[in-house]
Write a protein that holds these residues in place. Structure first.
Motif, PDB file in Angstrom:
ATOM      1  N   MET A   1     -51.904 -21.753 100.122  1.00  0.00           N
ATOM      2  CA  MET A   1     -52.520 -21.237  98.921  1.00  0.00           C
ATOM      3  C   MET A   1     -53.882 -20.655  99.265  1.00  0.00           C
ATOM      4  N   SER A   2     -54.137 -19.485  98.730  1.00  0.00           N
ATOM      5  CA  SER A   2     -55.447 -18.887  98.923  1.00  0.00           C
ATOM      6  C   SER A   2     -56.210 -18.973  97.610  1.00  0.00           C
ATOM      7  N   VAL A   3     -57.465 -19.344  97.696  1.00  0.00           N
ATOM      8  CA  VAL A   3     -58.288 -19.474  96.505  1.00  0.00           C
ATOM      9  C   VAL A   3     -59.483 -18.546  96.662  1.00  0.00           C
ATOM     10  N   SER A   4     -59.641 -17.635  95.735  1.00  0.00           N
ATOM     11  CA  SER A   4     -60.824 -16.779  95.729  1.00  0.00           C
ATOM     12  C   SER A   4     -61.583 -17.050  94.444  1.00  0.00           C
ATOM     13  N   GLN A   5     -62.891 -17.133  94.526  1.00  0.00           N
ATOM     14  CA  GLN A   5     -63.698 -17.472  93.367  1.00  0.00           C
ATOM     15  C   GLN A   5     -64.447 -16.235  92.890  1.00  0.00           C
ATOM     16  N   THR A   6     -64.411 -15.996  91.587  1.00  0.00           N
ATOM     17  CA  THR A   6     -65.071 -14.863  90.977  1.00  0.00           C
ATOM     18  C   THR A   6     -66.049 -15.389  89.943  1.00  0.00           C
ATOM     19  N   ILE A   7     -67.182 -14.697  89.773  1.00  0.00           N
ATOM     20  CA  ILE A   7     -68.214 -15.186  88.863  1.00  0.00           C
ATOM     21  C   ILE A   7     -68.082 -14.485  87.519  1.00  0.00           C
ATOM     22  N   VAL A   8     -67.053 -14.787  86.757  1.00  0.00           N
ATOM     23  CA  VAL A   8     -66.860 -14.335  85.376  1.00  0.00           C
ATOM     24  C   VAL A   8     -65.986 -15.342  84.670  1.00  0.00           C
ATOM     25  N   GLY A   9     -65.837 -15.210  83.351  1.00  0.00           N
ATOM     26  CA  GLY A   9     -64.944 -16.086  82.608  1.00  0.00           C
ATOM     27  C   GLY A   9     -65.601 -17.387  82.238  1.00  0.00           C
ATOM     28  N   ASN A  10     -64.780 -18.360  81.880  1.00  0.00           N
ATOM     29  CA  ASN A  10     -65.322 -19.623  81.397  1.00  0.00           C
ATOM     30  C   ASN A  10     -64.475 -20.805  81.845  1.00  0.00           C
ATOM     31  N   GLY A  11     -64.476 -21.108  83.132  1.00  0.00           N
ATOM     32  CA  GLY A  11     -63.787 -22.275  83.653  1.00  0.00           C
ATOM     33  C   GLY A  11     -62.284 -22.201  83.550  1.00  0.00           C
ATOM     34  N   ARG A  12     -61.724 -21.049  83.841  1.00  0.00           N
ATOM     35  CA  ARG A  12     -60.275 -20.866  83.763  1.00  0.00           C
ATOM     36  C   ARG A  12     -59.735 -20.516  85.142  1.00  0.00           C
ATOM     37  N   LYS A  13     -58.425 -20.638  85.266  1.00  0.00           N
ATOM     38  CA  LYS A  13     -57.766 -20.331  86.531  1.00  0.00           C
ATOM     39  C   LYS A  13     -56.552 -19.454  86.237  1.00  0.00           C
ATOM     40  N   ILE A  14     -56.399 -18.401  87.020  1.00  0.00           N
ATOM     41  CA  ILE A  14     -55.209 -17.559  86.930  1.00  0.00           C
ATOM     42  C   ILE A  14     -54.384 -17.823  88.182  1.00  0.00           C
ATOM     43  N   VAL A  15     -53.132 -18.201  87.964  1.00  0.00           N
ATOM     44  CA  VAL A  15     -52.228 -18.527  89.067  1.00  0.00           C
ATOM     45  C   VAL A  15     -51.097 -17.503  89.075  1.00  0.00           C
ATOM     46  N   SER A  16     -50.858 -16.896  90.235  1.00  0.00           N
ATOM     47  CA  SER A  16     -49.767 -15.934  90.405  1.00  0.00           C
ATOM     48  C   SER A  16     -48.672 -16.577  91.237  1.00  0.00           C
ATOM     49  N   PHE A  17     -47.455 -16.556  90.706  1.00  0.00           N
ATOM     50  CA  PHE A  17     -46.287 -17.036  91.438  1.00  0.00           C
ATOM     51  C   PHE A  17     -45.513 -15.810  91.897  1.00  0.00           C
ATOM     52  N   ASN A  18     -45.495 -15.562  93.201  1.00  0.00           N
ATOM     53  CA  ASN A  18     -44.734 -14.452  93.775  1.00  0.00           C
ATOM     54  C   ASN A  18     -43.440 -15.021  94.326  1.00  0.00           C
ATOM     55  N   LEU A  19     -42.319 -14.659  93.720  1.00  0.00           N
ATOM     56  CA  LEU A  19     -41.015 -15.137  94.162  1.00  0.00           C
ATOM     57  C   LEU A  19     -40.283 -13.991  94.832  1.00  0.00           C
ATOM     58  N   GLN A  20     -39.660 -14.281  95.954  1.00  0.00           N
ATOM     59  CA  GLN A  20     -38.814 -13.288  96.599  1.00  0.00           C
ATOM     60  C   GLN A  20     -37.639 -13.991  97.250  1.00  0.00           C
ATOM     61  N   GLY A  21     -36.486 -13.330  97.206  1.00  0.00           N
ATOM     62  CA  GLY A  21     -35.300 -13.939  97.791  1.00  0.00           C
ATOM     63  C   GLY A  21     -34.122 -12.998  97.794  1.00  0.00           C
ATOM     64  N   ILE A  22     -33.096 -13.387  98.525  1.00  0.00           N
ATOM     65  CA  ILE A  22     -31.884 -12.579  98.640  1.00  0.00           C
ATOM     66  C   ILE A  22     -30.768 -13.145  97.779  1.00  0.00           C
ATOM     67  N   ASP A  23     -31.056 -14.162  97.020  1.00  0.00           N
ATOM     68  CA  ASP A  23     -30.053 -14.863  96.239  1.00  0.00           C
ATOM     69  C   ASP A  23     -29.984 -14.309  94.823  1.00  0.00           C
ATOM     70  N   LYS A  24     -28.845 -14.444  94.174  1.00  0.00           N
ATOM     71  CA  LYS A  24     -28.681 -14.018  92.783  1.00  0.00           C
ATOM     72  C   LYS A  24     -29.332 -15.002  91.810  1.00  0.00           C
ATOM     73  N   VAL A  25     -29.804 -16.144  92.288  1.00  0.00           N
ATOM     74  CA  VAL A  25     -30.397 -17.166  91.437  1.00  0.00           C
ATOM     75  C   VAL A  25     -31.895 -16.902  91.203  1.00  0.00           C
ATOM     76  N   LEU A  26     -32.473 -15.898  91.864  1.00  0.00           N
ATOM     77  CA  LEU A  26     -33.904 -15.605  91.728  1.00  0.00           C
ATOM     78  C   LEU A  26     -34.334 -15.321  90.288  1.00  0.00           C
ATOM     79  N   PRO A  27     -33.633 -14.480  89.514  1.00  0.00           N
ATOM     80  CA  PRO A  27     -34.064 -14.270  88.126  1.00  0.00           C
ATOM     81  C   PRO A  27     -34.010 -15.548  87.292  1.00  0.00           C
ATOM     82  N   TYR A  28     -33.053 -16.405  87.557  1.00  0.00           N
ATOM     83  CA  TYR A  28     -32.934 -17.673  86.837  1.00  0.00           C
ATOM     84  C   TYR A  28     -34.132 -18.576  87.134  1.00  0.00           C
ATOM     85  N   ILE A  29     -34.533 -18.667  88.387  1.00  0.00           N
ATOM     86  CA  ILE A  29     -35.679 -19.506  88.769  1.00  0.00           C
ATOM     87  C   ILE A  29     -36.959 -18.955  88.157  1.00  0.00           C
ATOM     88  N   ALA A  30     -37.111 -17.627  88.159  1.00  0.00           N
ATOM     89  CA  ALA A  30     -38.303 -17.010  87.573  1.00  0.00           C
ATOM     90  C   ALA A  30     -38.367 -17.291  86.069  1.00  0.00           C
TER      91      ALA A  30
END
Length: 131
Positions: free
Chosen positions: A1-30
């Protein structure tokens, strides 16, 4: 996990989940990750489909004879993006939930988690001018 800190906002966190795969189950997991976030009351964006990549191979069936006889293979990698915006503690609990308690994720699906933390500006700056 990479964490970068920015000086704006009010004590919140934005988390990005990047999913990639060759399986047909990927849309279901997302959809399951986005659904779990919405049920928890977390502001959610996605799942957004990202451009898929494909790779193709052509292989001779026999290495010594008949150059015209070949097999062709193709592998497509599908990608999805989910972003959540929540207070820091809630986001941490949700990331831990996805990593441990979510239904078993297929071996062909890779989940990368990127976090960005936003701090209030008044903690770092004052209105006083120096010099």
């Amino acid at each position: 996990m990479s964490v970068s800190q920015t000086i704006v906002g009010n004590g919140r966190k934005i988390v990005s989940f990047n999913l990639q795969g060759i399986d047909k189950v990927l849309p279901y997991i997302a959809k399951r990750i986005a659904w779990a976030a919405k049920l928890s009351g977390i502001k959610t964006v996605g799942p957004l489909p990202l451009p898929s990549t494909s790779r193709q191979w052509t292989v001779n069936k026999s290495p010594h004879t008949d150059k015209h006889s070949r097999d062709q293979y193709e592998m497509k990698v599908n990608k999805r993006l989910i972003q959540i915006d929540a207070p820091i503690q809630t986001a941490d609990m949700f990331v831990k939930f996805v990593q441990t308690k979510l239904p078993p994720i297929s071996a062909t699906v890779d989940v990368k988690i990127e976090e960005r933390v936003y701090f209030p500006t008044e903690d770092f700056y004052s209105d006083k001018r120096i010099a």
